[in-house]
Design a protein around this motif. Structure first.
Motif, PDB file in Angstrom:
ATOM      1  N   PRO A  67      20.454  -0.597  -5.611  1.00 38.68           N
ATOM      2  CA  PRO A  67      21.035   0.598  -6.234  1.00 38.68           C
ATOM      3  C   PRO A  67      21.111   0.509  -7.757  1.00 38.68           C
ATOM      4  CG  PRO A  67      22.340  -0.086  -4.351  1.00 38.68           C
ATOM      5  CD  PRO A  67      21.364  -1.192  -4.619  1.00 38.68           C
ATOM      6  N   LEU A  68      21.327  -0.704  -8.279  1.00 35.40           N
ATOM      7  CA  LEU A  68      21.375  -0.876  -9.731  1.00 35.40           C
ATOM      8  C   LEU A  68      19.985  -0.662 -10.330  1.00 35.40           C
ATOM      9  CD1 LEU A  68      23.639  -4.068  -9.867  1.00 35.40           C
ATOM     10  CD2 LEU A  68      24.334  -1.666 -10.053  1.00 35.40           C
ATOM     11  N   PHE A  69      18.967  -1.247  -9.681  1.00 32.39           N
ATOM     12  CA  PHE A  69      17.577  -1.101 -10.117  1.00 32.39           C
ATOM     13  C   PHE A  69      17.152   0.364 -10.067  1.00 32.39           C
ATOM     14  CE2 PHE A  69      13.145  -0.758  -8.630  1.00 32.39           C
ATOM     15  CZ  PHE A  69      12.460  -1.447  -9.619  1.00 32.39           C
ATOM     16  N   ALA A  70      17.348   0.996  -8.896  1.00 33.24           N
ATOM     17  CA  ALA A  70      16.907   2.383  -8.729  1.00 33.24           C
ATOM     18  C   ALA A  70      17.818   3.354  -9.476  1.00 33.24           C
ATOM     19  CB  ALA A  70      16.871   2.740  -7.244  1.00 33.24           C
ATOM     20  N   GLY A  71      19.096   3.014  -9.566  1.00 30.78           N
ATOM     21  CA  GLY A  71      20.012   3.884 -10.312  1.00 30.78           C
ATOM     22  C   GLY A  71      19.619   3.978 -11.775  1.00 30.78           C
ATOM     23  N   TYR A  72      19.161   2.856 -12.332  1.00 34.12           N
ATOM     24  CA  TYR A  72      18.753   2.841 -13.738  1.00 34.12           C
ATOM     25  C   TYR A  72      17.378   3.471 -13.937  1.00 34.12           C
ATOM     26  CZ  TYR A  72      17.249   1.050 -18.281  1.00 34.12           C
ATOM     27  OH  TYR A  72      16.761   0.955 -19.556  1.00 34.12           O
ATOM     28  N   LEU A  73      16.401   3.071 -13.082  1.00 31.54           N
ATOM     29  CA  LEU A  73      15.017   3.502 -13.296  1.00 31.54           C
ATOM     30  C   LEU A  73      14.694   4.871 -12.695  1.00 31.54           C
ATOM     31  CD1 LEU A  73      12.972   0.201 -12.816  1.00 31.54           C
ATOM     32  CD2 LEU A  73      13.563   1.361 -14.948  1.00 31.54           C
ATOM     33  N   ALA A 108       0.833  -1.207   0.000  1.00 33.26           N
ATOM     34  CA  ALA A 108       0.000   0.000   0.000  1.00 33.26           C
ATOM     35  C   ALA A 108       0.867   1.256   0.000  1.00 33.26           C
ATOM     36  CB  ALA A 108      -0.916  -0.006   1.219  1.00 33.26           C
ATOM     37  N   GLY A 109       1.938   1.244   0.781  1.00 34.89           N
ATOM     38  CA  GLY A 109       2.841   2.391   0.802  1.00 34.89           C
ATOM     39  C   GLY A 109       3.552   2.602  -0.520  1.00 34.89           C
ATOM     40  N   ALA A 110       3.973   1.487  -1.146  1.00 36.38           N
ATOM     41  CA  ALA A 110       4.641   1.589  -2.451  1.00 36.38           C
ATOM     42  C   ALA A 110       3.690   2.159  -3.499  1.00 36.38           C
ATOM     43  CB  ALA A 110       5.155   0.216  -2.880  1.00 36.38           C
ATOM     44  N   ILE A 119       7.593   6.629 -10.429  1.00 27.84           N
ATOM     45  CA  ILE A 119       6.343   5.872 -10.529  1.00 27.84           C
ATOM     46  C   ILE A 119       6.566   4.425 -10.937  1.00 27.84           C
ATOM     47  CG2 ILE A 119       4.164   5.674 -11.793  1.00 27.84           C
ATOM     48  CD1 ILE A 119       4.049   8.729 -11.885  1.00 27.84           C
ATOM     49  N   LEU A 120       7.273   4.168 -12.035  1.00 25.28           N
ATOM     50  CA  LEU A 120       7.450   2.800 -12.524  1.00 25.28           C
ATOM     51  C   LEU A 120       8.127   1.889 -11.496  1.00 25.28           C
ATOM     52  CD1 LEU A 120       7.302   0.634 -14.703  1.00 25.28           C
ATOM     53  CD2 LEU A 120       9.423   1.573 -15.684  1.00 25.28           C
ATOM     54  N   PRO A 121       9.236   2.299 -10.862  1.00 22.72           N
ATOM     55  CA  PRO A 121       9.865   1.398  -9.885  1.00 22.72           C
ATOM     56  C   PRO A 121       8.935   0.984  -8.756  1.00 22.72           C
ATOM     57  CG  PRO A 121      11.340   3.219 -10.420  1.00 22.72           C
ATOM     58  CD  PRO A 121      10.025   3.519 -11.065  1.00 22.72           C
ATOM     59  N   TYR A 122       8.132   1.919  -8.258  1.00 25.55           N
ATOM     60  CA  TYR A 122       7.273   1.583  -7.123  1.00 25.55           C
ATOM     61  C   TYR A 122       6.042   0.776  -7.539  1.00 25.55           C
ATOM     62  CZ  TYR A 122      10.006   3.944  -3.590  1.00 25.55           C
ATOM     63  OH  TYR A 122      11.016   4.283  -2.709  1.00 25.55           O
ATOM     64  N   VAL A 123       5.593   0.915  -8.771  1.00 22.50           N
ATOM     65  CA  VAL A 123       4.535   0.036  -9.273  1.00 22.50           C
ATOM     66  C   VAL A 123       5.039  -1.413  -9.311  1.00 22.50           C
ATOM     67  CG1 VAL A 123       3.220  -0.601 -11.331  1.00 22.50           C
ATOM     68  CG2 VAL A 123       3.268   1.775 -10.579  1.00 22.50           C
ATOM     69  N   LEU A 124       6.260  -1.596  -9.798  1.00 24.14           N
ATOM     70  CA  LEU A 124       6.848  -2.935  -9.856  1.00 24.14           C
ATOM     71  C   LEU A 124       7.020  -3.524  -8.455  1.00 24.14           C
ATOM     72  CD1 LEU A 124       9.572  -2.342 -12.611  1.00 24.14           C
ATOM     73  CD2 LEU A 124       7.378  -3.506 -12.868  1.00 24.14           C
ATOM     74  N   VAL A 125       7.505  -2.705  -7.523  1.00 21.70           N
ATOM     75  CA  VAL A 125       7.700  -3.167  -6.145  1.00 21.70           C
ATOM     76  C   VAL A 125       6.378  -3.574  -5.515  1.00 21.70           C
ATOM     77  CG1 VAL A 125       8.282  -2.371  -3.818  1.00 21.70           C
ATOM     78  CG2 VAL A 125       9.848  -1.919  -5.717  1.00 21.70           C
ATOM     79  N   ALA A 126       5.333  -2.763  -5.678  1.00 19.91           N
ATOM     80  CA  ALA A 126       4.019  -3.073  -5.098  1.00 19.91           C
ATOM     81  C   ALA A 126       3.488  -4.401  -5.631  1.00 19.91           C
ATOM     82  CB  ALA A 126       3.038  -1.942  -5.397  1.00 19.91           C
ATOM     83  N   ALA A 127       3.654  -4.642  -6.916  1.00 25.16           N
ATOM     84  CA  ALA A 127       3.162  -5.890  -7.516  1.00 25.16           C
ATOM     85  C   ALA A 127       3.877  -7.108  -6.932  1.00 25.16           C
ATOM     86  CB  ALA A 127       3.344  -5.836  -9.031  1.00 25.16           C
ATOM     87  N   VAL A 128       5.195  -7.019  -6.787  1.00 18.47           N
ATOM     88  CA  VAL A 128       5.962  -8.139  -6.235  1.00 18.47           C
ATOM     89  C   VAL A 128       5.561  -8.411  -4.789  1.00 18.47           C
ATOM     90  CG1 VAL A 128       8.277  -8.899  -5.568  1.00 18.47           C
ATOM     91  CG2 VAL A 128       7.916  -7.822  -7.790  1.00 18.47           C
ATOM     92  N   LEU A 129       5.321  -7.365  -4.009  1.00 17.90           N
ATOM     93  CA  LEU A 129       4.930  -7.532  -2.615  1.00 17.90           C
ATOM     94  C   LEU A 129       3.583  -8.246  -2.487  1.00 17.90           C
ATOM     95  CD1 LEU A 129       6.028  -4.063  -1.214  1.00 17.90           C
ATOM     96  CD2 LEU A 129       7.054  -6.281  -0.659  1.00 17.90           C
TER      97      LEU A 129
END
Length: 439
Positions: free
Chosen positions: A170-176, A103-105, A204-214
């Protein structure tokens, strides 16, 4: 990420009859996935902070205040988390924690769309509250699931997967995030309002991906037959609490401030790493490039935890902790007083020496607490709020310079050495709680 199926995990508990059918390797494997995810999400903040610094034009104090809000959640949510675990059990609590994080993501996408500094703070607090619930449940579970003498080894093993998450984040967030933003790919430039808006929306995109995985992980946990701490032990706990005191256990009394102080050191280094190495007198690189070196710092923590898990099967945990604290003290002096690549690599190396500190302090802190284990665990997790005092380092950086502020970390390492040498020695030890295998 799976533990070897042909043998129990290090320290895995077997059935009272002596058979191996009750091995907890499958449960430890699944828990390793949880450790991975909350490490991954926590370290996204290390790239998020320099990003928000440029989006909202923040000074170091304001930037580190964002992380302080994150760690204040540990202080606020730890005791309610322990109460929730008592009420609904470990498994449902893990699922709840994952859904709160999701929910937070999802809320972070709203914060990025506005964009809003205030909403960002609120959503980071929500994510951290979910992680707190996971920490209160998972850390003591892993520690007591097998023989007490290998508790530190076992917790370091699963914490190594936490470090795998912190290495990849850092690689994920550094890129996205940084790699797709103007502020992350240029140096010493004031952004226009349009550029600030575009940079904010790169989150937006990184946190959408994180929320889905959670959400997916929450579904898996809900359907998995996790072993539970025996209900008989919990009944004994409620009776014995009336005549037992947490404060008679020296290892816990000094362990709580040890966790608190260690978090000041770890979070201060991680959150200011990108700003530090991108300075002209250190590495003179962009923030996006610096995020790649940050991955090396967290990678050192992963290597150190795997190595520490093996070493602690032969060497007492407190001895290993003392050696690593001395190493951390030395390299932090290098980061404080050297310049150029030498200072950067000194700061990277502290990840290796910090690696075993949290899981080892935690397992030493709850050693011998017996029926008080859950209460002691709650206090130790609450002490993670020490990370909120990273704002003190931000204040020191504004007053005296970013590099000089690392003297605070140097002092922190000395307390960890004190804890390893004297503070971690148990007093009034009690029998550890039993864990009932899943049926």
């Amino acid at each position: 990420m799976a533990l070897p199926p042909s043998q129990p995990a290090p320290g895995a508990h077997t059935s009272p009859a002596g058979g191996r059918g009750a091995s907890y390797a499958p449960a430890l494997t699944l828990l390793a996935s949880l450790f991975f995810m909350w490490g991954f999400i926590t370290v996204i903040n290390n790239t998020l902070l320099p990003h928000l610094r440029s989006v909202f034009d923040l000074n170091y104090t304001q930037t580190t205040l964002i992380e302080s809000v994150w760690f204040i959640a540990y202080f606020v949510a730890s005791i309610p988390s322990a109460k929730l675990i008592e009420r609904i059990g470990y498994q449902k609590s893990l699922v709840t924690g994952l859904l709160v994080m999701a929910a937070g993501a999802a809320g972070m996408t709203l914060a990025a769309s506005l964009p809003s500094y205030g909403v960002t703070l609120v959503m980071l607090f929500v994510i951290a509250s979910g992680i707190t619930l996971l920490q209160v449940a998972a850390n003591p579970y892993v520690t007591v699931i097998g023989p007490p003498e290998t508790g530190s080894s076992r917790l370091n093993l699963v914490q190594a997967f936490n470090s795998l998450g912190t290495t990849l984040a850092p690689l994920f967030a550094g890129y996205l995030i940084l790699g797709r933003s103007v502020g992350g790919t240029t140096q010493d430039r004031v952004l226009t309002p349009a550029e600030r808006l575009a940079d904010a929306q790169s989150v937006i995109l990184p946190y959408v991906l994180v929320a889905a995985v959670l959400v997916v992980l929450a579904i898996v946990i809900a359907r998995f037959p996790l072993p539970a701490i025996g209900q008989s032990t919990q009944r004994v706990t409620r009776e014995e609490r009336k005549r037992l005191s947490l404060w008679s256990h020296r290892n816990l009394v000094f362990g709580v401030p040890a966790i608190f102080i260690y978090l000041i050191a770890e979070i201060g280094v991680a959150n200011l790493f990108i700003n530090f190495v991108s300075q002209p007198n250190i590495a003179n690189i962009t923030q996006a490039e610096a995020s790649n070196y940050l991955a090396l710092l967290w990678g050192g923590m992963m290597v150190g935890r795997f190595a520490g898990s093996l070493i602690m099967q032969k060497v007492p945990a407190e001895t290993v902790l003392a050696g690593f604290s001395i190493g951390a003290f030395v390299v932090m002096l290098g980061a404080t007083f050297l310049t150029g690549p030498a200072a950067m690599w000194s700061l990277i190396l502290v990840g290796l020496f910090h690696s075993i500190m949290f899981p080892t302090i935690f397992s030493l802190g709850i050693k011998g607490l017996g029926p008080l284990t859950e209460e002691g665990s709650g206090l130790l997790i609450m002490a993670i709020a020490g990370g909120a005092l990273v704002v003190v380092q931000g204040w020191l950086a504004d007053l005296y310079g970013l590099q000089t502020s690392f003297l605070l970390t140097v002092v922190c390492e000395l307390y960890i050495l004190f804890y390893a040498v004297w503070g971690a020695k148990p007093t009034h030890a009690l029998p550890d709680p039993e864990v009932a295998p899943a049926e």
